[in-house]
Design an enzyme around this catalytic site. Sequence first.
Site, PDB file in Angstrom:
ATOM      1  N   CYS A 252      38.417  45.142  35.862  1.00 54.35           N
ATOM      2  CA  CYS A 252      39.501  44.404  35.191  1.00 54.35           C
ATOM      3  C   CYS A 252      39.645  44.713  33.705  1.00 54.35           C
ATOM      4  CB  CYS A 252      39.311  42.905  35.394  1.00 54.35           C
ATOM      5  SG  CYS A 252      39.551  42.418  37.111  1.00 54.35           S
TER       6      CYS A 252
ATOM      7  N   HIS B 221      26.990  38.292  24.618  1.00 51.96           N
ATOM      8  CA  HIS B 221      25.762  39.042  24.878  1.00 51.96           C
ATOM      9  C   HIS B 221      26.024  40.512  24.572  1.00 51.96           C
ATOM     10  CE1 HIS B 221      23.997  35.528  26.625  1.00 51.96           C
ATOM     11  NE2 HIS B 221      25.079  35.367  27.356  1.00 51.96           N
TER      12      HIS B 221
ATOM     13  N   PHE C  61      41.500  34.321  38.311  1.00 54.03           N
ATOM     14  CA  PHE C  61      40.526  34.415  37.219  1.00 54.03           C
ATOM     15  C   PHE C  61      39.095  34.506  37.718  1.00 54.03           C
ATOM     16  CE2 PHE C  61      44.276  32.312  35.484  1.00 54.03           C
ATOM     17  CZ  PHE C  61      44.506  33.053  34.337  1.00 54.03           C
TER      18      PHE C  61
HETATM   19  P1  NAD Z   1      40.713  46.090  45.598  1.00 56.90           P
HETATM   20  O1  NAD Z   1      40.990  47.512  45.272  1.00 56.90           O
HETATM   21  O2  NAD Z   1      39.322  45.630  45.882  1.00 56.90           O
HETATM   22  O3  NAD Z   1      41.602  45.651  46.870  1.00 56.90           O
HETATM   23  C1  NAD Z   1      42.953  45.937  47.010  1.00 56.90           C
HETATM   24  C2  NAD Z   1      43.232  46.059  48.505  1.00 56.90           C
HETATM   25  O4  NAD Z   1      44.652  46.147  48.725  1.00 56.90           O
HETATM   26  C3  NAD Z   1      42.643  47.310  49.151  1.00 56.90           C
HETATM   27  O5  NAD Z   1      41.808  46.929  50.227  1.00 56.90           O
HETATM   28  C4  NAD Z   1      43.861  48.103  49.627  1.00 56.90           C
HETATM   29  O6  NAD Z   1      43.618  48.818  50.833  1.00 56.90           O
HETATM   30  C5  NAD Z   1      44.872  46.999  49.832  1.00 56.90           C
HETATM   31  N1  NAD Z   1      46.295  47.412  49.828  1.00 56.90           N
HETATM   32  C6  NAD Z   1      46.934  48.200  48.947  1.00 56.90           C
HETATM   33  N2  NAD Z   1      48.247  48.286  49.260  1.00 56.90           N
HETATM   34  C7  NAD Z   1      48.442  47.516  50.370  1.00 56.90           C
HETATM   35  C8  NAD Z   1      49.567  47.179  51.169  1.00 56.90           C
HETATM   36  N3  NAD Z   1      50.799  47.625  50.884  1.00 56.90           N
HETATM   37  N4  NAD Z   1      49.379  46.368  52.236  1.00 56.90           N
HETATM   38  C9  NAD Z   1      48.166  45.890  52.534  1.00 56.90           C
HETATM   39  N5  NAD Z   1      47.058  46.168  51.795  1.00 56.90           N
HETATM   40  C10 NAD Z   1      47.194  46.967  50.740  1.00 56.90           C
HETATM   41  O7  NAD Z   1      41.333  45.251  44.385  1.00 56.90           O
HETATM   42  P2  NAD Z   1      40.800  43.876  43.761  1.00 56.90           P
HETATM   43  O8  NAD Z   1      39.623  44.124  42.886  1.00 56.90           O
HETATM   44  O9  NAD Z   1      40.732  42.851  44.812  1.00 56.90           O
HETATM   45  O10 NAD Z   1      42.016  43.526  42.776  1.00 56.90           O
HETATM   46  C11 NAD Z   1      43.282  43.128  43.286  1.00 56.90           C
HETATM   47  C12 NAD Z   1      44.100  42.592  42.125  1.00 56.90           C
HETATM   48  O11 NAD Z   1      43.477  41.399  41.595  1.00 56.90           O
HETATM   49  C13 NAD Z   1      44.226  43.545  40.948  1.00 56.90           C
HETATM   50  O12 NAD Z   1      45.485  43.380  40.359  1.00 56.90           O
HETATM   51  C14 NAD Z   1      43.140  43.050  39.985  1.00 56.90           C
HETATM   52  O13 NAD Z   1      43.428  43.372  38.652  1.00 56.90           O
HETATM   53  C15 NAD Z   1      43.204  41.561  40.203  1.00 56.90           C
HETATM   54  N6  NAD Z   1      41.969  40.845  39.896  1.00 56.90           N
HETATM   55  C16 NAD Z   1      40.764  41.369  40.268  1.00 56.90           C
HETATM   56  C17 NAD Z   1      39.601  40.657  39.986  1.00 56.90           C
HETATM   57  C18 NAD Z   1      38.249  41.217  40.367  1.00 56.90           C
HETATM   58  O14 NAD Z   1      37.240  40.646  39.925  1.00 56.90           O
HETATM   59  N7  NAD Z   1      38.156  42.274  41.170  1.00 56.90           N
HETATM   60  C19 NAD Z   1      39.671  39.413  39.337  1.00 56.90           C
HETATM   61  C20 NAD Z   1      40.910  38.901  39.015  1.00 56.90           C
HETATM   62  C21 NAD Z   1      42.048  39.627  39.284  1.00 56.90           C
END
Ligand code: NAD
Length: 445
Positions: free
Chosen positions: A263, A254, A152
Amino acid sequence: MRIVMIGTGYVGLVSGACFADFGHDVVCVDKDEAKIALLESGGVPIYEPGLEQLVATNVAEGRLSFTTDLTGPVGAADVVFIGVGTPARRGDGHADLSYVYAAAREIGAALRGFTVVVTKSTVPVGTGDEVERIIRGVNPGAQFAVASNPEFLREGAAIEDFKRPDRIVVGVEDESARQVLEEVYRPLYLNRSPVLFTARRTSELIKYAANAFLAMKITFINEIADLCEAVSADVQDVSRGIGLDNRIGTKFLHAGPGYGGSCFPKDTLALVKTAQSYGSPVRLIETTAAINDDRKRAMAGRVIAAVGGSVQGRTIGLLGLTFKPNTDDMRDAPSIDIVRGLISAGARIRAYDPEGMEAARAMLPEVTYVDNAYAVADGAAAVVLVTEWNQFRALDLSRLRERMASPVLVDLRNVYHADEAERAGFYHVGIGRPLRPVEQARAAE
Ligand code: NAD
């Protein structure tokens, strides 16, 4: 605990570094060789306040390392988190689970001894069941349990959110997984952060329900803002007036240009698709997503109207490009629709963002990027405040205006009071504010 984090993006890197800071041994894995090389050389691939220092400290103390090859680390791990991306699938909007399933196959092949595999990525209901099937298929003799632990954290405040969360949600189907995850989060138990254990499918749904609710709250106040403009009321006072009711709360009220980011847009869409495929539609969220898409597209029109109906051949300056302050994340940012809308109406765009310009350049190559806030104003028919970075909160408005071709400030985050903008000689257009006399006169023309 020996922890492996698969995927070293916003969530994987922050979670991995924080787990290491709790005292666990953490290996962060990513397929992206350039990202791992950068991390190994002491760099950090994303902008997130405090992250570079947290990573450096934990690397120096030997608890955090990086690799592109998961085989050895997964074989030695007690817990493997999957933190890879789950973007919207092209064409239908379902969550694209191909990265999660690919990671599950690789993990399955590498497992040795009892291991808990945890989806931290945001994944639709039932994904844990499929991850379990995949691992079992790849490695029928493996001893493992699959759990869900949605994340989260908010970009821009990610470390604080991870270390002092409102709650931790863990979905498990067996006692051994529960015990391991209790151990992983033990430092937060000591902080009295509430940990909610649920069934795995329930945990998966909690994440989508939370994001959908927040998206709906933003969209609600955005529609009330439009109504405020129509009836000459002030949305900021309305927000405060309703938010002070504890049942409603002041956060996420806001008004602005519509929600964006990595997200809410994809998660609302994925929830809509899941609900439809189970024959139980979530119509409030379908409507929320549609209203938000319309709103983001309508913002260019608001700018065009503010400069008198045409931006053909004129320059518009943008302050801020990222979907919110304190991140370099440009995914689904409202600025993208604004830039495209203005360019297709014939405008030239100058823009400045403290951290987002590198990512923006790849998406919006038509924009002229400048190196400070005042330079966006050079020759501009209007300056549009798109993202409320702190450094845009106390601009010298007279200095900004002097560089412009016409003194129009479109303030999509209500950072400035109309009075102070007008004192500096601006025609100020906010969001959800009563029309000023000059606007009433324009509207009557
Ligand atoms: P991101 O795109 O920044 O990072 C994902 C990473 O995974 C990339 O660096 C990619 O190269 C790597 N990857 C993909 N397949 C792989 C594999 N088989 N082996 C190793 N590495 C691999 O994504 P993110 O923003 O960190 O989001 C990740 C998840 O978390 C998503 O499901 C997102 O919805 C969720 N999430 C994101 C946030 C946010 O604020 N960004 C917050 C909560 C939840």
